[in-house]
Every structure is written in structure tokens, then in C-alpha cells.
Motif scaffolding. Structure first.
Motif, PDB file in Angstrom:
ATOM      1  N   THR A  17       8.456 -46.769   5.208  1.00  0.00           N
ATOM      2  CA  THR A  17       8.643 -45.776   4.151  1.00  0.00           C
ATOM      3  C   THR A  17       7.297 -45.091   3.890  1.00  0.00           C
ATOM      4  OG1 THR A  17       8.175 -47.517   2.568  1.00  0.00           O
ATOM      5  CG2 THR A  17      10.484 -47.072   3.009  1.00  0.00           C
ATOM      6  N   ASN A  18       7.337 -43.996   3.146  1.00  0.00           N
ATOM      7  CA  ASN A  18       6.082 -43.324   2.781  1.00  0.00           C
ATOM      8  C   ASN A  18       5.389 -44.019   1.623  1.00  0.00           C
ATOM      9  OD1 ASN A  18       6.431 -41.256   4.667  1.00  0.00           O
ATOM     10  ND2 ASN A  18       7.767 -40.143   3.253  1.00  0.00           N
ATOM     11  N   THR A  19       6.206 -44.615   0.752  1.00  0.00           N
ATOM     12  CA  THR A  19       5.628 -45.235  -0.438  1.00  0.00           C
ATOM     13  C   THR A  19       6.028 -46.706  -0.501  1.00  0.00           C
ATOM     14  OG1 THR A  19       7.525 -44.704  -1.847  1.00  0.00           O
ATOM     15  CG2 THR A  19       5.788 -43.047  -1.700  1.00  0.00           C
ATOM     16  N   LYS A  20       5.359 -47.433  -1.388  1.00  0.00           N
ATOM     17  CA  LYS A  20       5.630 -48.858  -1.552  1.00  0.00           C
ATOM     18  C   LYS A  20       7.045 -49.069  -2.115  1.00  0.00           C
ATOM     19  CE  LYS A  20       0.797 -50.185  -1.959  1.00  0.00           C
ATOM     20  NZ  LYS A  20      -0.229 -50.895  -2.769  1.00  0.00           N
ATOM     21  N   ILE A  21       7.457 -50.320  -2.189  1.00  0.00           N
ATOM     22  CA  ILE A  21       8.859 -50.563  -2.538  1.00  0.00           C
ATOM     23  C   ILE A  21       9.129 -50.352  -4.029  1.00  0.00           C
ATOM     24  CG2 ILE A  21       8.548 -53.098  -2.628  1.00  0.00           C
ATOM     25  CD1 ILE A  21      11.480 -53.273  -1.551  1.00  0.00           C
ATOM     26  N   PHE A  22       8.164 -50.649  -4.898  1.00  0.00           N
ATOM     27  CA  PHE A  22       8.433 -50.525  -6.338  1.00  0.00           C
ATOM     28  C   PHE A  22       7.505 -49.547  -7.066  1.00  0.00           C
ATOM     29  CE2 PHE A  22       9.864 -55.007  -5.425  1.00  0.00           C
ATOM     30  CZ  PHE A  22      11.218 -54.690  -5.422  1.00  0.00           C
ATOM     31  N   CYS A  23       6.647 -48.838  -6.332  1.00  0.00           N
ATOM     32  CA  CYS A  23       5.790 -47.822  -6.967  1.00  0.00           C
ATOM     33  C   CYS A  23       5.535 -46.722  -5.943  1.00  0.00           C
ATOM     34  CB  CYS A  23       4.475 -48.432  -7.460  1.00  0.00           C
ATOM     35  SG  CYS A  23       3.438 -49.105  -6.154  1.00  0.00           S
ATOM     36  N   SER A  24       4.904 -45.640  -6.390  1.00  0.00           N
ATOM     37  CA  SER A  24       4.754 -44.457  -5.525  1.00  0.00           C
ATOM     38  C   SER A  24       3.424 -44.418  -4.792  1.00  0.00           C
ATOM     39  CB  SER A  24       4.929 -43.194  -6.365  1.00  0.00           C
ATOM     40  OG  SER A  24       6.200 -43.218  -6.979  1.00  0.00           O
ATOM     41  N   CYS A  25       2.764 -45.558  -4.652  1.00  0.00           N
ATOM     42  CA  CYS A  25       1.532 -45.604  -3.860  1.00  0.00           C
ATOM     43  C   CYS A  25       1.871 -45.421  -2.384  1.00  0.00           C
ATOM     44  CB  CYS A  25       0.841 -46.964  -4.025  1.00  0.00           C
ATOM     45  SG  CYS A  25       0.057 -47.168  -5.616  1.00  0.00           S
ATOM     46  N   PRO A  26       0.972 -44.754  -1.643  1.00  0.00           N
ATOM     47  CA  PRO A  26       1.243 -44.538  -0.217  1.00  0.00           C
ATOM     48  C   PRO A  26       1.142 -45.830   0.596  1.00  0.00           C
ATOM     49  CG  PRO A  26      -0.929 -43.703  -0.813  1.00  0.00           C
ATOM     50  CD  PRO A  26      -0.268 -44.110  -2.091  1.00  0.00           C
ATOM     51  N   ASN A  34      -8.482 -51.486  -1.956  1.00  0.00           N
ATOM     52  CA  ASN A  34      -8.016 -51.169  -3.312  1.00  0.00           C
ATOM     53  C   ASN A  34      -8.047 -49.668  -3.599  1.00  0.00           C
ATOM     54  OD1 ASN A  34      -7.387 -53.838  -4.347  1.00  0.00           O
ATOM     55  ND2 ASN A  34      -9.574 -54.241  -4.086  1.00  0.00           N
ATOM     56  N   VAL A  37      -3.604 -48.338  -4.727  1.00  0.00           N
ATOM     57  CA  VAL A  37      -3.047 -49.253  -5.724  1.00  0.00           C
ATOM     58  C   VAL A  37      -2.867 -48.509  -7.039  1.00  0.00           C
ATOM     59  CG1 VAL A  37      -3.947 -51.386  -4.730  1.00  0.00           C
ATOM     60  CG2 VAL A  37      -5.380 -50.057  -6.264  1.00  0.00           C
ATOM     61  N   CYS A  38      -1.997 -49.068  -7.877  1.00  0.00           N
ATOM     62  CA  CYS A  38      -1.727 -48.455  -9.174  1.00  0.00           C
ATOM     63  C   CYS A  38      -1.420 -49.596 -10.150  1.00  0.00           C
ATOM     64  CB  CYS A  38      -0.553 -47.481  -9.061  1.00  0.00           C
ATOM     65  SG  CYS A  38       1.034 -48.309  -8.884  1.00  0.00           S
TER      66      CYS A  38
ATOM     67  N   ARG B  62      14.196 -44.337  -6.967  1.00  0.00           N
ATOM     68  CA  ARG B  62      13.317 -43.161  -6.919  1.00  0.00           C
ATOM     69  C   ARG B  62      13.225 -42.684  -5.474  1.00  0.00           C
ATOM     70  NH1 ARG B  62       8.654 -44.637  -4.643  1.00  0.00           N
ATOM     71  NH2 ARG B  62       8.608 -46.891  -4.617  1.00  0.00           N
ATOM     72  N   ASP B  64      11.389 -41.348  -2.052  1.00  0.00           N
ATOM     73  CA  ASP B  64      10.232 -41.914  -1.348  1.00  0.00           C
ATOM     74  C   ASP B  64       9.093 -40.892  -1.283  1.00  0.00           C
ATOM     75  OD1 ASP B  64       8.777 -43.732   0.193  1.00  0.00           O
ATOM     76  OD2 ASP B  64       9.661 -43.015   2.073  1.00  0.00           O
ATOM     77  N   GLU B  65       8.577 -40.512  -2.441  1.00  0.00           N
ATOM     78  CA  GLU B  65       7.521 -39.499  -2.472  1.00  0.00           C
ATOM     79  C   GLU B  65       6.242 -40.068  -3.097  1.00  0.00           C
ATOM     80  OE1 GLU B  65       9.525 -36.425  -4.569  1.00  0.00           O
ATOM     81  OE2 GLU B  65      10.855 -36.072  -2.849  1.00  0.00           O
ATOM     82  N   VAL B  66       5.134 -39.821  -2.399  1.00  0.00           N
ATOM     83  CA  VAL B  66       3.845 -40.352  -2.853  1.00  0.00           C
ATOM     84  C   VAL B  66       3.390 -39.639  -4.123  1.00  0.00           C
ATOM     85  CG1 VAL B  66       1.396 -40.593  -2.242  1.00  0.00           C
ATOM     86  CG2 VAL B  66       3.166 -40.977  -0.502  1.00  0.00           C
ATOM     87  N   SER B  69      -2.343 -41.972  -7.612  1.00  0.00           N
ATOM     88  CA  SER B  69      -2.558 -43.099  -8.505  1.00  0.00           C
ATOM     89  C   SER B  69      -3.853 -42.874  -9.292  1.00  0.00           C
ATOM     90  CB  SER B  69      -2.648 -44.378  -7.676  1.00  0.00           C
ATOM     91  OG  SER B  69      -2.851 -45.459  -8.531  1.00  0.00           O
ATOM     92  N   LEU B  75      -9.031 -48.457 -12.324  1.00  0.00           N
ATOM     93  CA  LEU B  75      -8.165 -49.631 -12.155  1.00  0.00           C
ATOM     94  C   LEU B  75      -8.968 -50.936 -12.165  1.00  0.00           C
ATOM     95  CD1 LEU B  75      -5.755 -48.177  -9.488  1.00  0.00           C
ATOM     96  CD2 LEU B  75      -5.144 -48.836 -11.804  1.00  0.00           C
TER      97      LEU B  75
END
Lengths: 481, 94
Positions: A17-26, A34, A37-38, B62, B64-66, B69, B75
């Protein structure tokens, strides 16, 4: 007492996928630690995970390709344990209600049963400070770029019977995941990781013996070797009358042995419970059908078609579909009207030998389907001999280029004119009076010698049929008896 | 019935350190909670699907769009220890 091995494999496939499974990080390769990450994948308080639709689609896609039942409803659970690479103190996984149930992969004509496949998130990566590795470091460092990367864990039934079969199962599974474009299948880079469960039992016994789990295998060969080594270790213990201890063991590639992993205390008490931050998932049959329609032809289907439609042997069909790259290349060559049998022979013979020798993947060579079509055409029209064509193929794989131009610039065109061939043959016969005498007295095998000498003098470019025709004319009669 | 041993086991898994008194107290309290579940069990739930979430929503997904962050420095601002770009943690080995 005859023993048999029972092997089950767990594969963690990282989904593309382009992003992680539970957030929109690449998920793309990160330049530094690091960086991708978000607050969500760092497990900061108060954040909420949101499921990536594409990860679910890839789960469905894989399930369909593995002949699994796609669950109508599934959900996520928390797997609780403490480790420094797991920022939340739990991993979001699927425990009771996974996305894919059952299924099988055909390996050597046998259906190896799959137990289930479920979606989950990856953990971060631990780096141990200090040069001497784990046991000498003063502290550890964590990079969370990998934290929450989408994984599909594919669990086979304990249905494999030998290290060889385990390797073939993995090869086919990786192949399928690559065909359907959900996973890179790279063992070294960790996008396809495998653990093995191994136990022994007396032949004929139904009940399973005590199993051990083997981790840390970084290649298919390592998986095969590690399982073999574990079977031998367990066999020796059983023959000595000792018991197998259920434990996790690490494969040491350099030593060619497994070692017990220091047991994490109560590591298997994960206290799973439903993840309250994620809503359950219902997968409509319409969604499943849409995904099914988008599936490409799978390796097993291609193998079948290569045999039934193209008349290839099952062995040849198997080699051609071993990687998607090779199979796609084969298809593209056929689309340019290259004859299937000829392309298959080139790819399975000289091309495969070249790959083995140069330790390259097919996609790393410069050969194009157009080259392949042109090469076949050049041979069938008699423009080049098959000996020359083979050399040309290797050159094209290494350097690339255009078949017609290479034949022209290297002067490789086949000589079919009788004149020059006859002159060379005459020279060969003139300088070999003793061979000629032996031939005339009955050593007919010497015909090959004359043929070879002439071909050598003509640098492999002579048309073999013309040489044979002229030899028929020019060689003396053979004495009877 | 939750024993003191059960409480200590769960406390250990959760990395909580409890005194003997606390363990005894929690064992009692947790036992009462478990007993209450026994009471709930007497309700006839024949034909009722088990529920894993109090809200009836499903499929919160959601695309699959980046999305960008926060910068690493933000962080990592509250990390107690760091080593360059890494978070630093106690030695992991055993």
C-alpha cells in the motif's frame, strides 16, 4: 520407529500500500530513521487508528488467490505485550475473526491447506548500540518507520511433510503474491518473512507431536536447511528417548544450526481482546466480486494454459511461470508473434543458465521481448545459425541492442553459399589425410570431426545443413564391413 | 473467584508493582466484578450475536493517500532519551 515430519509455515507478507495500515504515513523507503512516523504509529495517547481500505482490498485479493473464504464480518483485536519496538504496548491484529479462512496452494500437484490469513500491523525496528551486537550493547535504539506497516499473516495448516515441500510452498506463495501485486516478496529486505513450526510423529499416528517454532530465516534455502536441521535434532532426541520441549528456536545461518531463543517470560499470555478503537469490518459480496474481477491470471492457471494451449511440457510451463517477470516476458514475446516453443527453449535453456551464472534476476538483464521475437525470426529464416543465436542472446541479455544491427555490425549472418563452405571443407580434408583414410576404412564417426573443423574455420556462421550436404558429396565412400 | 496469584500474574504482565495489601484488595474487587458477570450470564442470549463494539457503525475506512506528518523534532520532543534520529531505550537482550 519410523518418524514423519509435520511442518506448518507462517508467512508475514508486507502489503504494497502507499500508506501504513492505521495512519497516513508513507510506506516508501525512508531516507532516515523516525522520518515516516506520526502520533498514531508512535502510539501517543489519545490518537485513533483508521483502517486503510487498500489493505483490506489486498487482504481480499490474496484470499481469493489462495482459494480462501473471505469473511463476511471480521474485526481487530489487541495483542498485548511489552517490547521496546511496540509503542502502544499492544499490536493491533486479528485473532478470533480473521479476514481469510481456509484455502490452499497447489504444490507439485498437491493442495497444501491454508488455515487462515489475517491483517495486522508491524512493529518498529530495534537497533542495538555498540559494534558487537545484541549481547554487548549498553542500550538499544528504536526506529519506528516500520511501525504500523500493513502485514498479512498467512498461516498454513500443519500440512507440509518435508523441507523441500516447505520451500516449494513458499516459492509458490511468493509467486502468487507477486502475480497479484500485493507484496514485493523480498526476503532479504523483510517484505516476506517466514517462521516454521516443526514436529515429528510416528508414521501413521494422527495426533501431532510437540512442535518447535523456528525463526530468523532469510532465504528459501535457509528455510529448507533450518527445517532439515530441526528434523534431525528432534529425531536424535526422540531416538535417545528424550522429550521435545515446546520452544522458539533461532536459525543461525553461519553455523547451520538452530539455538533456543531465551524465553520471554510468559510471552504467550497475550490477553487478546477486541480493539475498541476500530469498528468491525463487513465485507460485502459485491466488494469481493469486484476484487475477483480485477485478479490477473495466476501462476497455476498460466501453467495449465501453457500446457493445453501452447503444447509445452509441464516442466517447461513450471519453469516459465516461476517468476512473474519471466512469465510476463514470455507472454510479451508471444504477442510479437514469436513461436512459443522456441521462446520457451531459449528462456529455459541458455537464458536461465546465464542468470544462474551471472547471479542476476531476469529483470536485471537488458533483453526485450522484441529482441526475443527478432532472434527467433533470424533463426527460423536461416539468417543466423542457432549456435550464433545463442551467443547473440547472451550478448543481448548482458548489453542489450538490436538483433538486426548486431548481426550486421558483428558480421554474424549465417553463410549458406556453397562456394566458400566448399573451399573451407576442401582445406579441411586436404590437411587431414590420416583422418580421411580412417573414415574411408569405416570410422564414420569422423564425419563429426570434419564438420567441426569446417564450422570452426567458418567461426560458427556456416549453415549446418549446407555443410552436411557438401560432406555427403565430398567424403570418400566407406569401405564395407 | 480471582485469587491473589491471578492478580499478581496480571499485574506482572501489565508491569504493575503491587503491595500484598493491594493484591488482596484487587483480588476481592475483581472477584466481585466477575461475580456480577455470572449474574449477567443468567440472561437468555439465545440467538443474539456477540457484540464487540457499543456503536453499531461498521467499515470506517480511509483511502490509501499519504498525508504529511509532523516533523521528527516535534514528535521526539518529549522522548526522555534519544540517540541521533533514534529513540533510545534500555538494553534489550534477555
Amino acid at each position: 520407529m519410523a518418524l514423519e515430519a509435520v511442518i506448518g509455515l507462517e508467512v508475514h507478507a508486507q502489503l504494497k500500500t502507499n500508506t501504513k495500515i492505521f495512519c497516513s504515513c508513507p510506506t516508501a523507503f525512508a531516507a532516515s530513521e523516525n522520518e515516516q512516523v506520526c502520533p498514531v504509529c508512535l502510539g501517543m495517547p489519545g490518537v485513533l487508528p483508521v483502517l486503510n481500505k487498500k489493505a483490506v482490498e489486498f487482504g481480499i485479493r490474496t484470499g481469493l488467490a489462495l482459494n480462501s473464504k473471505i469473511a463476511e464480518t471480521c474485526r481487530f483485536d489487541r495483542k498485548n505485550y511489552f517490547y521496546a519496538d511496540l509503542p502502544k504496548g499492544y499490536q493491533i491484529s486479528q485473532y478470533e475473526k480473521p479476514i481469510c479462512l481456509g484455502g490452499y496452494i497447489e504444490v507439485n500437484g498437491r493442495k497444501v491447506q491454508i488455515h487462515r490469513a489475517h491483517l495486522e500491523e508491524d512493529a518498529g525496528k530495534l537497533v542495538h548500540a555498540g559494534a558487537a551486537g545484541l549481547h554487548c550493547s549498553d542500550y538499544s535504539k528504536v526506529d519506528f518507520n516500520r511501525s504500523s506497516m500493513p502485514l498479512l499473516e498467512i498461516v498454513s495448516e500443519p500440512d507440509l511433510t518435508s523441507p523441500e515441500e516447505a520451500r516449494l510452498y513458499l516459492t509458490e506463495l511468493r509467486n502468487i503474491l507477486r502475480y497479484i501485486e500485493v507484496c514485493d516478496g523480498n526476503l532479504e529486505e523483510g517484505s516476506f518473512r517466514c517462521d516454521a513450526n516443526v514436529s515429528l510423529r510416528p508414521v501413521g499416528q494422527k495426533e501431532l507431536g510437540t512442535k518447535t517454532e523456528i525463526k530468523n530465516m532469510n532465504s528459501f534455502r535457509a528455510v529448507q536447511r533450518a527445517i532439515q536441521s530441526e528434523i534431525e535434532r528432534q529425531t536424535a532426541l526422540i531416538e535417545k528417548g528424550e522429550r521435545i520441549v515446546q520452544e522458539t528456536r533461532l536459525w543461525n545461518e553461519a553455523e547451520g544450526k538452530t539455538h533456543p531463543m531465551r524465553s520471554k517470560e510468559e510471552a504467550h499470555d497475550y490477553r487478546y481482546f477486541p480493539e475498541p478503537d476500530l469498528m468491525p469490518l463487513t465485507i460485502s459480496r459485491q466488494w469481493v466480486e469486484e476484487v475477483r474481477k480485477s485478479l490477473p491470471e495466476l501462476p497455476a492457471q498460466r501453467r495449465q494454459r501453457y500446457q493445453s494451449d501452447l503444447g509445452l511440457s509441464s516442466e517447461d510451463a513450471a519453469v516459465l511461470t516461476e517468476t512473474k517477470e519471466l512469465s510476463d516476458f514470455f507472454e510479451s514475446s508471444l504477442a510479437l508473434e514469436a513461436p512459443a516453443k522456441a521462446v520457451a527453449n531459449w528462456l529455459i535453456g541458455p537464458a536461465t543458465a546465464y542468470l544462474k551464472e551471472s547471479k542476476k534476476e531476469f529483470c536485471q538483464t537488458a533483453l526485450t521481448p522484441q529482441n526475443m521475437a527478432d532472434l527467433c525470426q533470424a533463426v527460423s529464416s536461416g539468417k543466423v545459425s542457432s549456435t550464433i543465436a545463442k551467443q547473440l542472446l547472451l550478448d543481448l541479455m548482458a548489453e542489450g541492442g538490436d538483433v538486426a544491427k548486431l548481426i550486421e555490425s558483428k558480421g554474424l549472418a549465417q553463410v549458406s553459399d556453397e562456394g566458400p563452405i566448399k573451399a573451407i571443407l576442401q582445406e579441411v580434408l586436404d590437411k587431414s589425410p590420416s583422418q580421411l583414410a580412417d573414415y574411408a576404412s569405416g570410422k564414420v564417426k569422423l564425419r563429426q570431426y570434419f564438420f567441426g573443423e569446417a564450422m570452426k574455420a567458418l567461426k560458427g556462421k556456416a549453415n549446418p545443413q549446407v555443410i552436411n550436404k557438401l560432406l555427403d558429396e565430398m567424403l570418400p565412400p566407406v569401405a564395407a564391413g | 473467584m480471582i485469587s491473589i496469584k491471578d492478580v499478581q500474574h496480571v499485574a506482572k504482565l501489565a508491569r504493575l508493582s503491587l503491595t500484598e495489601d493491594e493484591s488482596r484488595q484487587y483480588a476481592e474487587q475483581l472477584s466481585r466484578i466477575i461475580d456480577y458477570f455470572d449474574e449477567l450470564k443468567s440472561v437468555d442470549t439465545e440467538g443474539v450475536e456477540p457484540m464487540s463494539h457499543p456503536i453499531a457503525a461498521v467499515n470506517v475506512l480511509r483511502e490509501d493517500e499519504v498525508c504529511p506528518s509532523l516533523p521528527r523534532e516535534v514528535l521526539m520532543a518529549n522522548a526522555p532519551l534519544r540517540d541521533g534520529n533514534f529513540f533510545r531505550v534500555p538494553k534489550i537482550g534477555e
